[in-house]
Write a protein that holds these residues in place. Sequence first.
Motif, PDB file in Angstrom:
ATOM      1  N   TYR A   1     -78.579 -18.167 -69.898  1.00  0.00           N
ATOM      2  CA  TYR A   1     -79.317 -17.668 -71.068  1.00  0.00           C
ATOM      3  C   TYR A   1     -79.757 -18.846 -71.935  1.00  0.00           C
ATOM      4  O   TYR A   1     -80.919 -18.937 -72.341  1.00  0.00           O
ATOM      5  CB  TYR A   1     -78.463 -16.693 -71.876  1.00  0.00           C
ATOM      6  N   ILE A   2     -78.854 -19.743 -72.196  1.00  0.00           N
ATOM      7  CA  ILE A   2     -79.173 -20.914 -73.026  1.00  0.00           C
ATOM      8  C   ILE A   2     -80.307 -21.721 -72.388  1.00  0.00           C
ATOM      9  O   ILE A   2     -81.222 -22.173 -73.076  1.00  0.00           O
ATOM     10  CB  ILE A   2     -77.916 -21.795 -73.234  1.00  0.00           C
ATOM     11  N   ASP A   3     -80.273 -21.866 -71.074  1.00  0.00           N
ATOM     12  CA  ASP A   3     -81.297 -22.633 -70.360  1.00  0.00           C
ATOM     13  C   ASP A   3     -82.590 -21.855 -70.154  1.00  0.00           C
ATOM     14  O   ASP A   3     -83.556 -22.390 -69.611  1.00  0.00           O
ATOM     15  CB  ASP A   3     -80.767 -23.094 -68.998  1.00  0.00           C
ATOM     16  N   GLY A   4     -82.624 -20.583 -70.556  1.00  0.00           N
ATOM     17  CA  GLY A   4     -83.840 -19.783 -70.449  1.00  0.00           C
ATOM     18  C   GLY A   4     -84.080 -19.211 -69.066  1.00  0.00           C
ATOM     19  O   GLY A   4     -85.202 -18.861 -68.720  1.00  0.00           O
ATOM     20  N   LYS A   5     -83.048 -19.095 -68.250  1.00  0.00           N
ATOM     21  CA  LYS A   5     -83.197 -18.602 -66.882  1.00  0.00           C
ATOM     22  C   LYS A   5     -82.974 -17.099 -66.754  1.00  0.00           C
ATOM     23  O   LYS A   5     -83.628 -16.447 -65.951  1.00  0.00           O
ATOM     24  CB  LYS A   5     -82.216 -19.329 -65.958  1.00  0.00           C
ATOM     25  N   ARG A   6     -82.000 -16.554 -67.510  1.00  0.00           N
ATOM     26  CA  ARG A   6     -81.683 -15.122 -67.436  1.00  0.00           C
ATOM     27  C   ARG A   6     -81.413 -14.583 -68.834  1.00  0.00           C
ATOM     28  O   ARG A   6     -80.836 -15.275 -69.670  1.00  0.00           O
ATOM     29  CB  ARG A   6     -80.438 -14.868 -66.582  1.00  0.00           C
ATOM     30  N   GLU A   7     -81.824 -13.337 -69.071  1.00  0.00           N
ATOM     31  CA  GLU A   7     -81.594 -12.694 -70.359  1.00  0.00           C
ATOM     32  C   GLU A   7     -80.121 -12.306 -70.501  1.00  0.00           C
ATOM     33  O   GLU A   7     -79.406 -12.147 -69.501  1.00  0.00           O
ATOM     34  CB  GLU A   7     -82.461 -11.430 -70.502  1.00  0.00           C
ATOM     35  N   LEU A   8     -79.676 -12.108 -71.730  1.00  0.00           N
ATOM     36  CA  LEU A   8     -78.304 -11.687 -71.990  1.00  0.00           C
ATOM     37  C   LEU A   8     -77.971 -10.393 -71.255  1.00  0.00           C
ATOM     38  O   LEU A   8     -76.889 -10.239 -70.689  1.00  0.00           O
ATOM     39  CB  LEU A   8     -78.085 -11.486 -73.495  1.00  0.00           C
ATOM     40  N   LYS A   9     -78.915  -9.470 -71.257  1.00  0.00           N
ATOM     41  CA  LYS A   9     -78.699  -8.187 -70.594  1.00  0.00           C
ATOM     42  C   LYS A   9     -78.386  -8.383 -69.118  1.00  0.00           C
ATOM     43  O   LYS A   9     -77.480  -7.754 -68.575  1.00  0.00           O
ATOM     44  CB  LYS A   9     -79.939  -7.310 -70.769  1.00  0.00           C
ATOM     45  N   GLU A  10     -79.119  -9.255 -68.451  1.00  0.00           N
ATOM     46  CA  GLU A  10     -78.903  -9.511 -67.025  1.00  0.00           C
ATOM     47  C   GLU A  10     -77.521 -10.103 -66.767  1.00  0.00           C
ATOM     48  O   GLU A  10     -76.836  -9.719 -65.816  1.00  0.00           O
ATOM     49  CB  GLU A  10     -79.961 -10.468 -66.490  1.00  0.00           C
ATOM     50  N   ILE A  11     -77.134 -11.047 -67.605  1.00  0.00           N
ATOM     51  CA  ILE A  11     -75.827 -11.696 -67.453  1.00  0.00           C
ATOM     52  C   ILE A  11     -74.709 -10.681 -67.670  1.00  0.00           C
ATOM     53  O   ILE A  11     -73.767 -10.601 -66.880  1.00  0.00           O
ATOM     54  CB  ILE A  11     -75.695 -12.889 -68.413  1.00  0.00           C
TER      55      ILE A  11
ATOM     56  N   SER B   1     -74.455  -8.232 -64.765  1.00  0.00           N
ATOM     57  CA  SER B   1     -73.867  -8.803 -63.553  1.00  0.00           C
ATOM     58  C   SER B   1     -72.357  -8.925 -63.702  1.00  0.00           C
ATOM     59  O   SER B   1     -71.618  -8.769 -62.736  1.00  0.00           O
ATOM     60  CB  SER B   1     -74.492 -10.149 -63.217  1.00  0.00           C
ATOM     61  N   TYR B   2     -71.890  -9.170 -64.904  1.00  0.00           N
ATOM     62  CA  TYR B   2     -70.449  -9.242 -65.150  1.00  0.00           C
ATOM     63  C   TYR B   2     -69.828  -7.853 -65.032  1.00  0.00           C
ATOM     64  O   TYR B   2     -68.817  -7.665 -64.377  1.00  0.00           O
ATOM     65  CB  TYR B   2     -70.180  -9.821 -66.545  1.00  0.00           C
ATOM     66  N   ASN B   3     -70.451  -6.842 -65.625  1.00  0.00           N
ATOM     67  CA  ASN B   3     -69.926  -5.482 -65.590  1.00  0.00           C
ATOM     68  C   ASN B   3     -69.964  -4.896 -64.196  1.00  0.00           C
ATOM     69  O   ASN B   3     -69.141  -4.065 -63.848  1.00  0.00           O
ATOM     70  CB  ASN B   3     -70.722  -4.580 -66.544  1.00  0.00           C
ATOM     71  N   ARG B   4     -70.921  -5.283 -63.385  1.00  0.00           N
ATOM     72  CA  ARG B   4     -71.081  -4.740 -62.044  1.00  0.00           C
ATOM     73  C   ARG B   4     -69.857  -5.041 -61.182  1.00  0.00           C
ATOM     74  O   ARG B   4     -69.524  -4.288 -60.275  1.00  0.00           O
ATOM     75  CB  ARG B   4     -72.330  -5.327 -61.398  1.00  0.00           C
TER      76      ARG B   4
END
Length: 96
Positions: free
Chosen positions: A62-72, A75-78
């Motif tokens: 997210y910090i690097d602009g690669k993935r949104e917070l929602k995506e991260i 993926s953790y909850n999955r």
Amino acid sequence: MTRPDGRVMKCGNMDEEDTMKSLLIKDTTKEEREQIVAESLGNISGSCDGCAAGLADMYQDYIDGKRELKEINMSYNRGYVSGDQGPQKEDCGYMR
């Protein structure tokens, strides 16, 4: 607060023109994203078990602009499986 679809929500006591800033990558700078993550996680260096430092690494995309917070977060909850979703325990066959 930002909704999952990216729209900005207003909080109860905010005026009409006061809205929270979007957390989307397109609406933030890298420095702002670093601050968002740091403020959200709190004092991770004070962790006694060492696992909180890994939590900060989780949000590096997210910090690097690669993935949104929602995506991260998704993926953790999955990867989480509750006991209700796991295999059923069977009787060992021992009878009293």
